[in-house]
Enzyme design. Structure first.
Site, PDB file in Angstrom:
ATOM      1  N   ASP A 200       5.171   3.674  -4.779  1.00 37.06           N
ATOM      2  CA  ASP A 200       6.575   3.513  -5.256  1.00 37.06           C
ATOM      3  C   ASP A 200       7.020   4.587  -6.109  1.00 37.06           C
ATOM      4  O   ASP A 200       8.247   4.408  -6.839  1.00 37.06           O
ATOM      5  CB  ASP A 200       6.457   2.377  -6.273  1.00 37.06           C
ATOM      6  CG  ASP A 200       6.439   1.024  -5.566  1.00 37.06           C
ATOM      7  OD1 ASP A 200       6.995   0.754  -4.558  1.00 37.06           O
ATOM      8  OD2 ASP A 200       5.606   0.084  -6.121  1.00 37.06           O
TER       9      ASP A 200
ATOM     10  N   ASP B  30       7.859  -3.595   1.478  1.00 40.51           N
ATOM     11  CA  ASP B  30       8.580  -2.731   0.099  1.00 40.51           C
ATOM     12  C   ASP B  30       8.750  -1.343   0.353  1.00 40.51           C
ATOM     13  O   ASP B  30       9.472  -0.569  -0.049  1.00 40.51           O
ATOM     14  CB  ASP B  30       8.231  -3.083  -1.256  1.00 40.51           C
ATOM     15  CG  ASP B  30       7.808  -4.689  -1.343  1.00 40.51           C
ATOM     16  OD1 ASP B  30       7.411  -5.219  -0.398  1.00 40.51           O
ATOM     17  OD2 ASP B  30       7.762  -5.126  -2.464  1.00 40.51           O
TER      18      ASP B  30
END
Length: 400
Positions: A121, A179
């Site tokens: 991320d 994601d």
């Protein structure tokens, strides 16, 4: 003569109607733009309130209204970049130096994550913060921080599997979530900045393999695909945060749409634009999309129409659709823009927009994080605020 007169009258009516429609559209745009100016002002007051209750060196995560408790995280949490990113988006629009000062302060705490190789991320964490800062209020060291972040993210790419690993798990698992498409923008930027195409190649390989294995025939997406790390073959397709393995978890669909729009932006490869159009059609034409266009937390939630809405998914979709509207022909462009405009209008009103000094200082209410684990259910979410502010910025830029 009568025929000519009739034709002239009809032509005049068409022109009059067209002008009236255009005037009405311009008035609506002006009304929403004025409203959004007030929303940004209110949001700035909210974040100043949040600054006052935020513990030093912590990042806002969510707020529990039933306990009047702000939940925070350290800099290693995947959402840590959204707080400074939101501050920067607001500063860009109103030049409030207090917001910029706070963004710079908290980014100093965040900087060390450039060396973090345990997370996929880093795009969220570092590009939503330092990437925006590079455009809005650049500092000399921001480029180096971002390049190192891209290097760290690249270590999670495995050539045998052809994907960036999302979550670390037990031996025999190689977990990739939809994601992860959102973190590829950092890699494209790094290639453009350094001239090293390795980052770009990783992003394209990851995106192409995600197309092969994450999407169903109707262009909805699985949340998680578990690969065999030795062969690259798929072990299992399932969900972690959605209702069921075969359901369409709303925020996951939004991540997928946004991610492939970014892929088209950087590559101009038509296959990415085609996929983005197909995902958009799945979402916007879905019978379970509510009239205000803010989706239920899962398009297949069993208790629709009483299922919870997810304002964060609505914010991500609005921002994505505004960009997508700039890449397509006029009929699709109008459809995307109008749907995004409706989403933005809905989020700027009750029941989604919080009043000042409520909601723990967050801007939006009614976000949904992880219903299966009963965490962040019907709460504010930092990424909801971030993409809401980004959608406002994009709307204003397109409405000029």
């Amino acid at each position: 003569m009568k025929s000519l007169l009739t034709s002239a009258i009809l032509f005049s009516l068409i022109i009059f109607t067209s002008c009236q429609t255009e005037t009405k559209s311009e008035t609506q745009n002006n009304d929403l733009s004025a409203k959004l100016d007030n929303v940004v002002s209110q949001a700035s007051d909210q974040y100043k309130y949040l600054m006052g209750i935020l513990p030093e060196n912590r990042f806002p995560k969510t707020y529990h209204a039933d306990q009047d408790r702000l939940e925070t995280s350290n800099s290693g949490w995947w959402c840590s970049g959204f707080y400074p990113g939101s501050l920067l988006y607001m500063y860009e629009q109103n030049q409030d130096a207090t917001l910029l000062s706070e963004a710079k302060r908290i980014m100093k705490v965040l900087e060390k994550e450039k060396l973090n190789t345990t997370t996929h991320d880093l795009g969220f964490m570092m590009f939503c913060s330092f990437g925006n800062a590079l455009d809005i209020a650049p500092e000399e060291d921001y480029k180096d921080i971002l390049i190192q972040s891209a290097k760290s993210l690249s270590t999670r790419f495995d050539e045998k599997v052809g994907l960036i690993k999302s979550w670390d798990s037990k031996e025999g698992d190689y977990l990739v979530i939809i994601d992860n498409m959102m973190n590829l923008e950092l890699l494209f930027w790094a290639s453009e900045e350094t001239g090293d195409t390795t980052y770009r190649d990783i992003a394209i390989t990851h995106a192409d393999n995600t197309i092969k294995n994450h999407f169903r025939e109707d262009y909805s997406t699985y949340h998680v695909v578990n690969y065999n790390p030795q062969t690259g073959e798929v072990n299992k397709k399932h969900t972690a945060q959605g209702y069921a393995d075969e359901s369409a978890w709303a925020r996951g669909q939004a991540w997928g749409l946004y991610g492939y729009i970014v892929m088209y932006r950087f590559t101009k490869d038509e296959k990415y634009l085609e996929l983005a159009n197909n995902i958009a059609s799945f979402l916007l034409d879905h019978p379970n999309l509510p009239a205000d266009k803010i989706p239920y937390w899962d398009f297949d939630a069993p208790n629709i129409p009483d299922a919870l809405r997810d304002s964060s998914a609505g914010a991500i979709l609005a921002s994505a659709l505004f960009e997508l509207s700039t890449y397509v022909e006029s009929d699709k462009s109008e459809k995307y823009f109008q749907n995004a405009e409706t989403m933005l209008t809905s989020l700027s009103s009750e029941p989604y927009l919080a009043e000042t000094k409520t909601n723990g200082g967050f801007i939006l209410k009614h976000g949904v994080g992880h219903i299966p684990e009963n965490t962040e259910v019907d709460t504010p979410l930092s990424y909801g605020d971030y993409y809401f502010l980004e959608a406002i910025k994009r709307y204003k830029n397109l409405s000029k």
